[in-house]
Design a protein around this motif. Structure first.
Motif, PDB file in Angstrom:
ATOM      1  N   ARG A  39      63.759  78.306  17.361  1.00 18.42           N
ATOM      2  CA  ARG A  39      63.571  79.757  17.304  1.00 18.42           C
ATOM      3  C   ARG A  39      63.494  80.278  18.729  1.00 18.42           C
ATOM      4  O   ARG A  39      62.738  79.744  19.551  1.00 18.42           O
ATOM      5  N   LEU A  40      64.277  81.301  19.017  1.00 19.68           N
ATOM      6  CA  LEU A  40      64.287  81.868  20.352  1.00 19.68           C
ATOM      7  C   LEU A  40      64.829  83.276  20.306  1.00 19.68           C
ATOM      8  O   LEU A  40      65.445  83.687  19.327  1.00 19.68           O
ATOM      9  N   ALA A  41      64.609  83.998  21.367  1.00 17.51           N
ATOM     10  CA  ALA A  41      65.199  85.317  21.557  1.00 17.51           C
ATOM     11  C   ALA A  41      65.618  85.407  23.021  1.00 17.51           C
ATOM     12  O   ALA A  41      64.921  84.916  23.903  1.00 17.51           O
ATOM     13  N   VAL A  42      66.789  86.005  23.241  1.00 16.30           N
ATOM     14  CA  VAL A  42      67.291  86.200  24.599  1.00 16.30           C
ATOM     15  C   VAL A  42      67.563  87.691  24.765  1.00 16.30           C
ATOM     16  O   VAL A  42      68.187  88.314  23.907  1.00 16.30           O
ATOM     17  N   PHE A  43      67.086  88.259  25.868  1.00 16.48           N
ATOM     18  CA  PHE A  43      67.245  89.672  26.144  1.00 16.48           C
ATOM     19  C   PHE A  43      68.078  89.854  27.401  1.00 16.48           C
ATOM     20  O   PHE A  43      67.690  89.394  28.477  1.00 16.48           O
ATOM     21  N   ILE A  50      60.361  81.828  23.576  1.00 12.02           N
ATOM     22  CA  ILE A  50      60.288  80.804  22.541  1.00 12.02           C
ATOM     23  C   ILE A  50      58.832  80.731  22.088  1.00 12.02           C
ATOM     24  O   ILE A  50      57.924  81.000  22.879  1.00 12.02           O
ATOM     25  N   PRO A  51      58.617  80.394  20.833  1.00 17.85           N
ATOM     26  CA  PRO A  51      57.230  80.323  20.361  1.00 17.85           C
ATOM     27  C   PRO A  51      56.517  79.101  20.928  1.00 17.85           C
ATOM     28  O   PRO A  51      57.124  78.045  21.124  1.00 17.85           O
ATOM     29  N   GLY A  60      51.723  82.737  19.604  1.00 19.05           N
ATOM     30  CA  GLY A  60      51.938  82.892  21.040  1.00 19.05           C
ATOM     31  C   GLY A  60      53.376  82.612  21.428  1.00 19.05           C
ATOM     32  O   GLY A  60      54.091  81.878  20.745  1.00 19.05           O
ATOM     33  N   LEU A  61      53.782  83.195  22.532  1.00 12.94           N
ATOM     34  CA  LEU A  61      55.157  83.071  23.004  1.00 12.94           C
ATOM     35  C   LEU A  61      55.181  82.654  24.465  1.00 12.94           C
ATOM     36  O   LEU A  61      54.295  83.034  25.239  1.00 12.94           O
ATOM     37  N   LEU A  62      56.199  81.921  24.826  1.00 18.63           N
ATOM     38  CA  LEU A  62      56.438  81.566  26.215  1.00 18.63           C
ATOM     39  C   LEU A  62      57.575  82.455  26.705  1.00 18.63           C
ATOM     40  O   LEU A  62      58.669  82.451  26.120  1.00 18.63           O
ATOM     41  N   VAL A  63      57.324  83.240  27.738  1.00 15.91           N
ATOM     42  CA  VAL A  63      58.340  84.111  28.321  1.00 15.91           C
ATOM     43  C   VAL A  63      59.011  83.341  29.455  1.00 15.91           C
ATOM     44  O   VAL A  63      58.331  82.829  30.352  1.00 15.91           O
TER      45      VAL A  63
END
Length: 156
Positions: A39-43, A50-51, A60-63
């Motif tokens: 699971r990830l998100a890219v902006f 990533i969680p 929580g998330l790691l930026v």
């Protein structure tokens, strides 16, 4: 406005009926793959998240802003996107986004791009971008295939 692209699994799609977190209802693009690798998100290809708990986002998330790591995560997403399938027609949205309806009408009428852009009061570039968005939404690069898919969905 940037396009939101999401990848989901059959299980995630089934759960979305209650959660409504998959954004195809709001004009986003969705691809279906058997299993989500991470699971990830890219902006904007500059920041990724990533969680901390790989199963859920709410713990929580790691930026991540390191360009090399963000690029690797973007490539993972891009590869997963390329191997995915468009949503089956019966699971996709009932109607196309409102701004794409006139594009469908012009395509249905067989208008050349310049004539269609003039009819709609759009620049040729904007019209081409919207045709591309419509093709992507329908999961194809072929206008002919897009017409068939749109007809099956009851859009035209």
């Amino acid at each position: 406005m940037p396009t939101l692209r999401q990848i989901t699994s059959p299980q995630g799609l089934a759960q979305d009926g209650a959660l409504e977190t998959i954004q195809w209802r709001n004009g986003g693009q969705v691809r279906l793959i058997e299993q989500i690798p991470v699971r990830l998100a890219v902006f904007d290809r500059t920041t990724a998240i990533i969680p901390l708990d790989l199963d859920v986002f709410y713990n929580g998330l790691l930026v991540i802003r390191d360009p090399a790591v963000v690029k690797a995560l973007f490539r993972l997403h891009h590869h997963s996107w390329g191997s995915g399938d468009a949503l089956p027609a019966d699971q996709g949205p009932d109607l196309p986004p409102a701004h794409l309806v006139p594009i469908l009408v012009c395509m249905r009428d067989g208008l050349p791009d310049r004539a269609a852009a003039a009819r709609l009061g759009l620049s040729a570039r904007t019209y081409a971008r919207r045709v591309s968005e419509l093709l992507s939404l329908l999961g194809t690069t072929s206008r002919f295939r897009a017409a068939i898919t749109a007809q099956r969905r009851g859009w035209i």
